[in-house]
Design an enzyme around this catalytic site. Structure first.
Site, PDB file in Angstrom:
ATOM      1  CG  ASP A 184       4.224   0.031  -1.284  1.00 49.72           C
ATOM      2  OD1 ASP A 184       3.443   0.905  -0.405  1.00 49.72           O
ATOM      3  OD2 ASP A 184       3.551  -0.913  -2.086  1.00 49.72           O
ATOM      4  CG  HIS A 255       0.595   1.528  -1.975  1.00 53.38           C
ATOM      5  ND1 HIS A 255       0.966   1.395  -0.659  1.00 53.38           N
ATOM      6  CD2 HIS A 255      -0.327   1.824  -2.533  1.00 53.38           C
ATOM      7  CE1 HIS A 255      -0.359   0.925  -0.515  1.00 53.38           C
ATOM      8  NE2 HIS A 255      -1.099   1.535  -1.182  1.00 53.38           N
ATOM      9  CD  GLU A 319      -4.025   0.235  -0.135  1.00 51.88           C
ATOM     10  OE1 GLU A 319      -5.125  -0.627   0.438  1.00 51.88           O
ATOM     11  OE2 GLU A 319      -3.261   0.181  -0.353  1.00 51.88           O
TER      12      GLU A 319
HETATM   13  C1  ACM Z   1      -3.481  -3.532  -2.982  1.00 55.11           C
HETATM   14  O1  ACM Z   1      -3.881  -4.817  -2.721  1.00 55.11           O
HETATM   15  N1  ACM Z   1      -3.775  -2.290  -2.758  1.00 55.11           N
HETATM   16  C2  ACM Z   1      -3.342  -3.060  -4.669  1.00 55.11           C
END
Ligand code: ACM
Ligand code: ZN
Length: 534
Positions: A184, A255, A319
């Protein structure tokens, strides 16, 4: 009549009768060769903490033998799939019948929960009644094939031993997927031999935000950690022994700051980047115009595939900001060459290219629901976490497979004020109005634990227990048999098992929504949840 046995998840059919079977030093395990693994797991369970020297004898016959626990293969009576089993306990013998090794293993897990919690330790248990099994007849099989738990090891790192301990609890609860969030913005946690900087740089950050997403406070110390490939293989093998598939997640194309801090040439701008120390962000995105991004991911996924036998590989997809793509000449050139109208379409181009890479290696792509698009690779599996369920109905109708992890129902990083136990328990993964013929496209349920605010195992266990137990029951037990009051009582009994394993939990008087704790539950999204001291 004794009280009904306390098993989580509740079995499909259970009848209790008088009497018990006692495991003692004369007990033998008889097993048909294809189910030998379950016999070995049972022997370990009974052996590690007793003075019994229990033997395993292979046998082709199915006739129950006095004083034995027999694990027999039965494809005639046990027909509800590979995870189904029958368990019969009589004063004279115990018999587990299954058609496949998974079913036999789950029969052993039920037997485990019928024994006293004290057997969960490795300290010898001398109290004879701890080894009594109540006489029951159980016929059992799961509602869903996917009963998952996700752990975010990127925001905070948890070592191998913590993961192994969790896997053993998952197995006890008949959960069968461990989704391992390995990368991440705040850390890259898995060794990739071809790209050593992912660990040298990407697994370390200077500091960590504390107190919640809008908090200016920092912890004031660095955080780091990673799994070597050998450790990851050990985790995979331990999971495999417990009928758990480890689904690795390499989050892309967003991410990705930890990867870009290590290899800034994979970004649109060339960097530089630092592994993030704060948690609310959407900035680190791979460049989709540059071929080197795909070369990198191909190499990374080749090593991942070599470590993880899972048919399904998770590539995140959540995201992802399109801001840097809109300004990048390489991304703009890619859009032109591929005839893409909007920057957002670059994500589908990207996802489908990675899906093909995986297909070429016999694997299937999975992504969070932002990967959904009309032209997404047909075999890609989608994990639903945000937005309205209505949006996925047309995709379900076309045969797309989903795993359900909705933010407001199973995101257990939230405080109990925001997500009380009852709300988790009552969530049903099959959307209302979904035609019966499409129910099979709901593979099951998965509970994620994001760890922005989970810095230690005490906090982890507080967030997990009892909510993980609720999800385990939803994944297995028929909807019509679920009963919240019964579940709560059984969950409380399961706590005794957790204590034996050195784990903790949130007490039952802390897991319900009480109006006086908060009139504005939504504020709890912004602040770090609290675990009472003591
Ligand atoms: C997430 O909670 N961004 C999958
Ligand atoms: Zn770019």
């Amino acid at each position: 009549m004794e009280a009904s046995p306390s098993i989580i998840p509740a079995p499909v059919k259970l009848s209790l009768s008088q009497g018990s079977f006692s495991v003692d030093k004369t007990t033998r395990i008889l097993v048909a060769e294809p189910l030998l693994h379950a016999a070995t797991m049972l022997k370990n369970l009974l052996h590690d903490n007793s003075s019994f020297d229990i033997t395993i004898e292979e046998t082709a016959g199915n006739a129950p033998d006095r004083r034995s626990i027999a694990i027999v293969q039965d494809t005639v009576r046990v027909t509800e799939g590979p995870e189904a089993y029958n368990l019969a306990i009589t004063p004279d013998y115990v018999q587990i019948a299954a058609s496949k090794p998974q079913g036999a293993f789950y029969g052993v897990q039920t037997l485990r929960q019928l024994l006293d919690p004290s057997i969960e330790t490795t300290v010898p248990v001398t109290r004879a009644d701890a080894w009594n099994l109540p006489c029951v007849e159980i016929h059992d099989y799961p509602r869903f094939p996917w009963r998952g738990f996700m752990l975010d090891t990127a925001r905070h790192f948890f070592g191998k031993d913590t993961i192994l301990r969790l896997l053993d609890v998952l197995a006890c609860l008949k959960m069968n997927v461990f989704h391992w969030h390995l990368t991440d913005d705040q850390g890259w946690r898995i060794e990739i031999k071809k790209y050593p900087k992912l660990i040298e740089i990407g697994s370390k950050r200077k500091d960590s935000q504390v107190g919640g997403y809008i908090s200016p406070k920092m912890e004031g110390k660095p955080h780091e950690g990673h799994y070597t490939q050998d450790e990851a293989r050990e985790i995979v093998a331990y999971a495999q022994d417990r009928c758990i598939t480890v689904v690795p997640e390499i989050d892309t194309p967003g991410h990705s700051t930890a990867a870009l801090a290590s290899y800034p040439e994979l970004s649109c701008t060339g960097g530089p980047f630092e592994v993030f120390t704060k948690f609310a962000t959407m900035k680190g995105v791979y460049c989709i115009g540059k071929e080197r991004t795909f070369t990198f991911l191909q190499d990374v996924l080749d090593e991942i595939i070599d470590i993880f036998p899972s048919k399904i590989i998770h590539i995140g997809g959540d995201e992802t900001s399109t801001l840097s793509w809109k300004k990048c000449p390489d991304c703009k050139a890619r859009m032109k060459a591929e005839n893409l109208g909007k920057a957002r379409e670059l994500q589908t181009f990207f996802t489908n290219r990675v899906a093909r890479m995986l297909q070429d290696r016999g694997r299937t792509l999975m992504g969070w629901n932002e990967v959904l698009a009309a032209d997404l690779a047909p075999d890609a599996i989608v994990q639903f976490w945000t937005g309205r369920t209505k949006r996925i109905m047309p995709h379900l109708a076309k045969g797309r497979q989903f795993v359900m992890s909705p933010f407001f129902n199973v995101y257990i990083d939230h405080d109990y004020v925001l997500l009380p136990l009852k709300m988790v328990y009552e969530y049903d993964p099959v959307p209302k109005n979904l035609p019966e013929s499409q129910h099979k496209n709901i593979l099951g349920i998965e509970v994620p634990l994001w760890t922005e605010w989970v810095r230690n195992t005490r906090r982890m266990y507080w967030q997990l227990f009892p909510r993980l137990l609720a999800v385990a029951e939803t994944g297995w037990t028929p909807r019509a048999s679920k009963d919240y009051a019964s579940f709560k009582a059984r969950a409380e009994q399961f706590y005794a098992r957790l204590l034996q394993k050195g784990m903790s939990f949130a007490p039952m008087d802390r897991v319900e929504r009480k109006w006086y704790r908060s009139l504005l539950p939504i504020l709890h999204l912004l602040f770090e949840p609290k675990v009472p001291q003591g």
